[in-house]
Design an enzyme around this catalytic site. Structure first.
Site, PDB file in Angstrom:
ATOM      1  N   ALA A  61       0.972  -1.313   0.078  1.00 47.28           N
ATOM      2  CA  ALA A  61       0.124  -0.005   0.077  1.00 47.28           C
ATOM      3  C   ALA A  61       0.918   1.231   0.178  1.00 47.28           C
ATOM      4  CB  ALA A  61      -0.963  -0.089   1.242  1.00 47.28           C
ATOM      5  N   GLY A 100       0.744  -5.271   0.887  1.00 52.91           N
ATOM      6  CA  GLY A 100      -0.688  -5.120   0.069  1.00 52.91           C
ATOM      7  C   GLY A 100      -0.495  -5.634  -1.376  1.00 52.91           C
ATOM      8  N   GLU A 103      -1.063  -9.318  -0.606  1.00 56.75           N
ATOM      9  CA  GLU A 103      -2.332  -9.360  -0.317  1.00 56.75           C
ATOM     10  C   GLU A 103      -3.137  -9.581  -1.737  1.00 56.75           C
ATOM     11  OE1 GLU A 103      -2.190  -6.240   2.811  1.00 56.75           O
ATOM     12  OE2 GLU A 103      -3.360  -7.750   3.933  1.00 56.75           O
ATOM     13  N   GLU A 123       4.300  -5.487   7.288  1.00 58.37           N
ATOM     14  CA  GLU A 123       3.384  -4.333   8.071  1.00 58.37           C
ATOM     15  C   GLU A 123       3.826  -4.036   9.369  1.00 58.37           C
ATOM     16  OE1 GLU A 123       2.029  -6.608   5.720  1.00 58.37           O
ATOM     17  OE2 GLU A 123       0.581  -5.899   4.553  1.00 58.37           O
TER      18      GLU A 123
END
Ligand code: 3H9
Length: 649
Positions: A61, A100, A103, A123
């Site tokens: 992200a 992310g 993911e 993370e």
């Protein structure tokens, strides 16, 4: 920045192109979601390949967005749309798939990875947990036991481990996109592969959770995120995928706003900016092909080891043959020790040793691009070394001193060309500690300074430019910190209470334990020397201890007593008797107040360091403290704390 789609023969190839790391920011999320809807509606499309442009799939992200409220569509929504597609999505991974990014791949129907791919969920290193299904989809793909370390630590998997665990379905050793298209074609002609969300999970034995919690407690070091990540994983195992996703989402939103996450994000950006100072970006640098190190003591051998670990050939010079042989022997043992611990192969250990050339005379340094002086902290000795180096080295060779206290301008006095001179202050042990203070003198040339930063990057060090003052940035603040700890002690606060407060705060040891480990005599000699010069240096309790022969662990006692061969500090009635005349009656102080006093002393000294231009920005001071002095990184640093933890990402 865009998401590009090319359709050939019923297979859509979707490329995420958002340099430098293809971060999934708002624009990317919007574009991806729109792409999913468009491809769902396009009857010609039978399957989709999802890839990243450039050198990686997706780095995660966009961390810069974390200071703002979430802007829709959030990543979980985009991933849910991919997962719900009736056409198979194939993630084609190369470089890295992190956070992310991984993911996103987990939400696809199949995954293929190129060689050299690194996969992980880092993370927790940012004080958050995977927030787009990572804690839920990963265990359903690779099993709970294998997923726990990936979710709760920054552990990364390579493509072979990923294949073995079932995280990827196949590997590509050639053209990744072509191989992914072939896989997509195959997937399109069979039943839709079950996504991670649809896969069942066997309930684990209770020991798994007990062991995982114990492991997290051991490694989390004061941070909350690893346990939150484990709890999210467990909740999904016990209550189902949807409940797990909802809990994960609620947890990341809370974690994003925590001081821990703000501090870690602040350091993330500071650590990326520091090795490449803006003002030096366009400056040409000099080569670093062969490095000389002068002095085979603790610093010299540590620096040599750091250079060899980075593959640089080293000439290690000592005046005395016996000392030289001893130093070379020490280095050989160090590399063999690394091999015994499995960090190196025996062959690599041999190469590291073989790459060190022992020298007894300055002329052997004639061919070096950089020479680092690490001899005894004595101005006259250092000056004579540089006078010799000025004669022996190539005129374009960079000459550096590793002094920790002496003014580099004085050391360079006898050098004809000072443009090639600067300070490189390593921290002990130099092959372990990340911090490197870079100290230019007024004459230092821009390309010499820029080359010092290249050296830091090559050695994987954290470089911070420091101006000239007594102790530069780190040791100057350290001295203020010790002085404040001493003031608390003379005010009547117990030494073990002060040390315990700082350990509780997150440091590996307290200020008195640290002095005992380092030895009290060096600071004592500095104070004595200043007194001999007529400077008004007041008597401090440490002077009484050193005069009584208590110099720290090495003499069996300093602030504490030590049993022979044991480094456990034991409260010392003997030390207390010696310093009693300088202490006020004993008083209690809560540990939080002790820590606040000491950290505030550090940040106030930091303010002075900034005002004098010794450090360019507060973040540089925090990098010094975190990477050179063990300040807990999840607290950001003394300057970050003093500003109330405001994030400047
Ligand atoms: C996440 O994914 C949360 C999700 O679970 C759920 C959300 C709902 N964002 O390191 P480099 C910048 S959290 C924004 O020198 P490298 C970096 O600041 C994220 N910016 O490159 C630098 O900027 P500048 C989980 C980022 O090739 C430039 O990119 N992911 C991000 O040595 C180059 O960076 C991570 O924690 C980002 N995510 O290494 C991975 N990443 O040029 C974090 C980098 O202006 N990233 N930048 O100084 C990394 O570990 C490395 O950057 C990576 C590339 C290995 C990807």
């Amino acid at each position: 920045m865009n998401v590009e789609t090319k359709i050939t023969d019923g297979i859509a190839v979707v490329t995420i192109d958002n340099p430098p790391v293809n971060a999934l920011n708002l624009a990317m999320r919007n574009a991806l979601l729109e792409t999913v809807h468009t491809l769902n509606a396009d009857a010609k499309v039978r399957a989709v390949v999802l890839r990243g442009a450039g050198k990686l799939f997706v780095g995660g992200a966009d961390i810069t967005e974390f200071d703002r409220p979430v802007e829709e569509p959030a990543l979980p929504e985009v991933l849910a749309a991919i997962e719900a597609s009736k056409k198979p999505w194939i993630a084609a991974l190369h470089g890295v798939a992190l956070g992310g990014g991984l993911e996103l791949a987990l939400a696809c129907h199949l995954r293929i990875a190129a060689s050299g791919t690194s996969l992980g969920l880092p993370e927790v290193g940012l004080g958050i947990i995977p927030g787009a299904g990572g804690t839920q989809r990963l265990p359903r793909l690779i099993g709970i036991e294998a997923a726990i370390p990936v979710v709760t630590t920054r552990k990364r998997l390579d493509e072979n481990q990923a294949l073995k665990l079932g995280l990827v379905d196949s590997l590509s050793s050639g053209d990744l996109t072509a191989d992914a298209i072939a896989l997509a074609r195959k997937a399109a002609s069979g039943p839709l592969p079950a996504t991670a969300a649809k896969r069942s999970l066997a309930a684990p034995s209770p020991e798994i959770w007990r062991d995982a919690e114990a492991a997290v407690r051991r490694t989390a070091k004061g941070t909350a995120a690893p346990m939150l990540a484990l709890q999210a994983l467990r909740l999904g195992v016990e209550n189902g995928f949807e409940a797990g996703l909802a809990h994960e989402r609620a947890t990341i939103l809370k974690a994003r706003a925590s001081q821990e996450s703000k501090a870690l994000r602040y350091l993330f950006f500071a650590e990326r900016a520091a090795p490449r100072p803006r003002e030096l970006r366009d400056v040409n640098t000099r080569p670093l092909r062969r490095i000389g190190v002068i002095g085979g003591g603790t610093m010299g051998t540590g620096i040599t080891a750091a250079l060899r670990n980075a593959g640089l050939p080293v000439v290690l010079m000592e005046r005395d043959e016996a000392i030289l042989n001893h130093s070379l022997g020490k280095l050989k043992k160090l590399f063999q020790g690394d091999a015994a611990k499995g960090r190196l192969s025996a062959e690599e250990a041999g190469q590291r040793t073989a790459g060190i050339e022992g020298a007894l005379t300055f002329d052997r340094l004639a061919d070096c691009d950089l020479v680092i002086e690490a001899v005894f902290e004595d101005l006259a000795v250092k000056q004579s070394v540089f006078a010799e180096l000025g004669r022996a080295c190539r005129p374009d060779a960079i000459l550096a001193t590793n002094t920790s206290y002496i003014d580099p301008r004085l050391i360079a006095e006898g050098l004809a060309d000072k443009t090639r001179f600067l300070g490189l202050h390593f921290f002990s042990p130099a092959h372990v500690m990340k911090l490197l203070e870079i100290i230019p003198v007024p004459e230092t040339a821009g390309d010499v300074l820029a080359t010092a930063f290249v050296l830091a990057r090559t050695l994987d060090k954290m470089p911070v430019r420091a101006g000239i003052c007594d102790g530069f940035i780190g040791n100057r603040i350290l001295r203020r910190y010790i002085a404040e700890a001493t003031a608390l002690m003379t005010d009547g606060v117990a030494i073990p209470a002060i040390d315990a407060a700082m350990r509780e705060f997150g440091l590996a040891m307290g200020p008195f334990e640290m002095q005992d480990m380092a030895g009290l005599d060096i600071s004592f000699m500095r104070r004595e020397a200043a007194r001999a010069r007529g400077e008004p240096v007041p008597e401090v309790p440490a002077d009484l201890l050193v005069r009584a022969g208590r110099k720290g662990q090495k003499t069996g006692g300093g602030w504490y007593d030590y049993a022979p061969g044991d480094r456990t500090p034991l409260p010392s009635p003997g030390a207390m008797r010696i310093i009693a005349p300088m202490l006020k009656p004993s008083r209690e102080m809560p540990s939080a107040e002790i820590a606040a006093r000491l950290v505030s002393a550090m940040s106030k000294e930091g303010e002075r360091v900034l005002a004098e231009g010794i450090a360019a920005e507060p973040a540089h001071i925090d990098l010094v403290e975190v990477h050179g002095y063990g300040f807990p990184r999840w607290r950001g640093g003394p300057m970050f704390m003093a500003q109330g933890g405001a994030h400047h990402g």
